[in-house]
Design a protein around this motif. Structure first.
Motif, PDB file in Angstrom:
ATOM      1  N   PRO A 115     106.563 138.459  22.633  1.00 59.38           N
ATOM      2  CA  PRO A 115     107.474 139.244  23.158  1.00 59.38           C
ATOM      3  C   PRO A 115     107.671 140.501  22.687  1.00 59.38           C
ATOM      4  O   PRO A 115     108.271 141.365  23.208  1.00 59.38           O
ATOM      5  N   LEU A 116     106.777 140.934  21.716  1.00 62.37           N
ATOM      6  CA  LEU A 116     106.701 142.241  21.071  1.00 62.37           C
ATOM      7  C   LEU A 116     106.219 143.372  22.275  1.00 62.37           C
ATOM      8  O   LEU A 116     106.652 144.587  22.103  1.00 62.37           O
ATOM      9  N   GLU A 151     108.948 123.269  24.492  1.00 63.45           N
ATOM     10  CA  GLU A 151     108.909 123.725  23.014  1.00 63.45           C
ATOM     11  C   GLU A 151     108.065 122.814  22.145  1.00 63.45           C
ATOM     12  O   GLU A 151     107.104 123.181  21.246  1.00 63.45           O
ATOM     13  N   GLU A 152     108.397 121.474  22.312  1.00 65.33           N
ATOM     14  CA  GLU A 152     107.446 120.582  21.378  1.00 65.33           C
ATOM     15  C   GLU A 152     106.066 120.611  21.519  1.00 65.33           C
ATOM     16  O   GLU A 152     105.379 120.535  20.769  1.00 65.33           O
ATOM     17  N   ILE A 153     105.614 120.706  22.635  1.00 64.34           N
ATOM     18  CA  ILE A 153     104.203 120.977  23.308  1.00 64.34           C
ATOM     19  C   ILE A 153     103.629 122.193  22.514  1.00 64.34           C
ATOM     20  O   ILE A 153     102.460 122.256  22.009  1.00 64.34           O
ATOM     21  N   ARG A 154     104.370 123.386  22.759  1.00 61.75           N
ATOM     22  CA  ARG A 154     103.864 124.490  22.357  1.00 61.75           C
ATOM     23  C   ARG A 154     103.783 124.373  20.804  1.00 61.75           C
ATOM     24  O   ARG A 154     102.667 124.931  20.079  1.00 61.75           O
ATOM     25  N   LYS A 155     104.489 123.673  20.058  1.00 57.39           N
ATOM     26  CA  LYS A 155     104.364 123.577  18.687  1.00 57.39           C
ATOM     27  C   LYS A 155     103.091 122.884  18.295  1.00 57.39           C
ATOM     28  O   LYS A 155     102.623 123.097  17.205  1.00 57.39           O
ATOM     29  N   LEU A 187     108.872 129.771  23.295  1.00 62.10           N
ATOM     30  CA  LEU A 187     108.521 130.322  24.672  1.00 62.10           C
ATOM     31  C   LEU A 187     109.752 131.045  25.369  1.00 62.10           C
ATOM     32  O   LEU A 187     109.482 131.857  26.318  1.00 62.10           O
ATOM     33  N   LYS A 188     110.793 130.594  24.815  1.00 59.88           N
ATOM     34  CA  LYS A 188     112.088 131.230  25.411  1.00 59.88           C
ATOM     35  C   LYS A 188     111.810 132.711  25.123  1.00 59.88           C
ATOM     36  O   LYS A 188     112.188 133.474  26.109  1.00 59.88           O
ATOM     37  N   ALA A 189     111.391 133.322  24.054  1.00 57.84           N
ATOM     38  CA  ALA A 189     111.253 134.678  23.793  1.00 57.84           C
ATOM     39  C   ALA A 189     110.274 135.323  24.697  1.00 57.84           C
ATOM     40  O   ALA A 189     110.249 136.504  25.157  1.00 57.84           O
ATOM     41  N   LEU A 219     109.228 138.567  29.421  1.00 53.77           N
ATOM     42  CA  LEU A 219     108.291 139.056  30.835  1.00 53.77           C
ATOM     43  C   LEU A 219     109.603 139.356  31.985  1.00 53.77           C
ATOM     44  O   LEU A 219     109.221 140.278  32.639  1.00 53.77           O
ATOM     45  N   LYS A 220     110.599 138.618  31.853  1.00 52.52           N
ATOM     46  CA  LYS A 220     111.878 138.822  32.646  1.00 52.52           C
ATOM     47  C   LYS A 220     112.295 140.376  32.707  1.00 52.52           C
ATOM     48  O   LYS A 220     112.245 141.073  33.666  1.00 52.52           O
TER      49      LYS A 220
END
Ligand code: SF4
Length: 278
Positions: free
Chosen positions: A124-125, A151-155, A164-166, A171-172
């Motif tokens: 997100p940076l 998120e548990e898959i990302r982790k 993921l949310k960030a 991107l939005k």
């Protein structure tokens, strides 16, 4: 994290045809603190020749605006300059917040513009540089990897990468500010039924890739990296199958126009014409 500093003679690396449509790759760092478990760079010499584990070290390539400007000008004199940033690191990994090497390179490229710039990140940076992206004359695409919405898959697959949310929010923001963007579900990981819809709300274009087409070795590197076992751990064995991408494409076709769904390499090639932009 072990951070070292280097003074490279050059930043632009000739792709030698490895990245279709690009003359150069641009890696502001060597190594990557995100350390994704599926990262194919783990199996490339840059990682294999280091004693330390991939994801635990970063070399900062110290840059000066003057020397990069000189390099860019010289490259432009020789022919088209289409740049992929980055192929073996993330230009917006944590260390970039302080070092600002990526920002310096971008600043230089706003003044001496390449024919095309592809910015690939998981961070997100990237939104920090919105002001610079706005200065590119439509010859830029920012691609955010969002492999899943779970998120548990990302982790499990990339514990060191940003949540993921960030990434979605960043991107939005870029899309809403007129930057040409895409979400790269590359490699696509087990997702919820809502995933395609969530991505359609934040960008107009997606790139879909899997651990077979996308590892550069027809799945062999992914197997060596233990991806089959990780899918078992996630109780999602059926996702680690080279045919599963067809189902993924069908899921995305429900919410994205077919022409805005790019598969594998298609999602990374430069625009040929302005009309290709979405
Ligand atoms: S962000 Fe990219 S370069 Fe970094 S570890 Fe993950 S896949 Fe590899």
């Amino acid at each position: 994290m072990e951070i070292s500093y280097r003074n490279p003679k050059a930043f632009l690396t000739k792709t030698g045809g490895f990245l279709e449509g690009y003359e150069y790759s641009l890696n502001p760092y060597i190594g990557c603190s995100f350390g994704c478990k599926y990262c194919y760079v783990r199996k490339l010499p840059v990682s294999l020749f280091r004693k330390e584990e991939w994801g635990t070290w970063v070399d900062v390539k110290q840059a000066s605006k003057e020397s990069f400007a000189k390099e860019l000008k010289k490259a432009k004199e020789k022919g088209p300059v289409r740049i992929f940033m980055s192929s073996s690191t993330d230009p917006y990994q944590g260390v970039e917040s302080n070092e600002k090497i990526t920002r310096l390179l971008l600043e230089t490229m706003t003044e001496i513009q390449p024919d095309f710039l592809f910015v690939q990140t998981r961070s997100p940076l990237v939104k920090r540089d919105l002001d610079l992206f706005k200065k590119f004359n439509g010859n830029l695409l920012v691609s955010m990897t969002i492999e899943t919405d779970r998120e548990e898959i990302r982790k499990l697959f990339s514990p060191g990468a940003p949540p993921l949310k960030a990434r979605m929010n960043a991107l939005k923001l870029l899309t809403e500010n007129g930057i040409t963007t895409q979400a790269a579900a590359a490699p696509v990981l087990p997702y919820s039924d809502e995933f395609p819809k969530k991505l359609s709300g934040i960008t107009n274009r997606v790139c879909l890739d899997d651990l077979f087409m996308g590892d550069g070795a027809n799945g062999k590197r992914s197997i060596k990296l233990g991806m089959e076992e990780l899918h078992q751990e996630a109780e999602a064995e059926e996702w680690f199958n080279r045919k599963h991408i067809h189902q993924v494409v069908k899921d995305f076709e429900k919410v994205f126009p077919a022409e805005n769904i790019k598969i594998n390499k298609e999602g990374f090639i430069p625009f040929q014409e302005a009309s290709e932009k979405t």
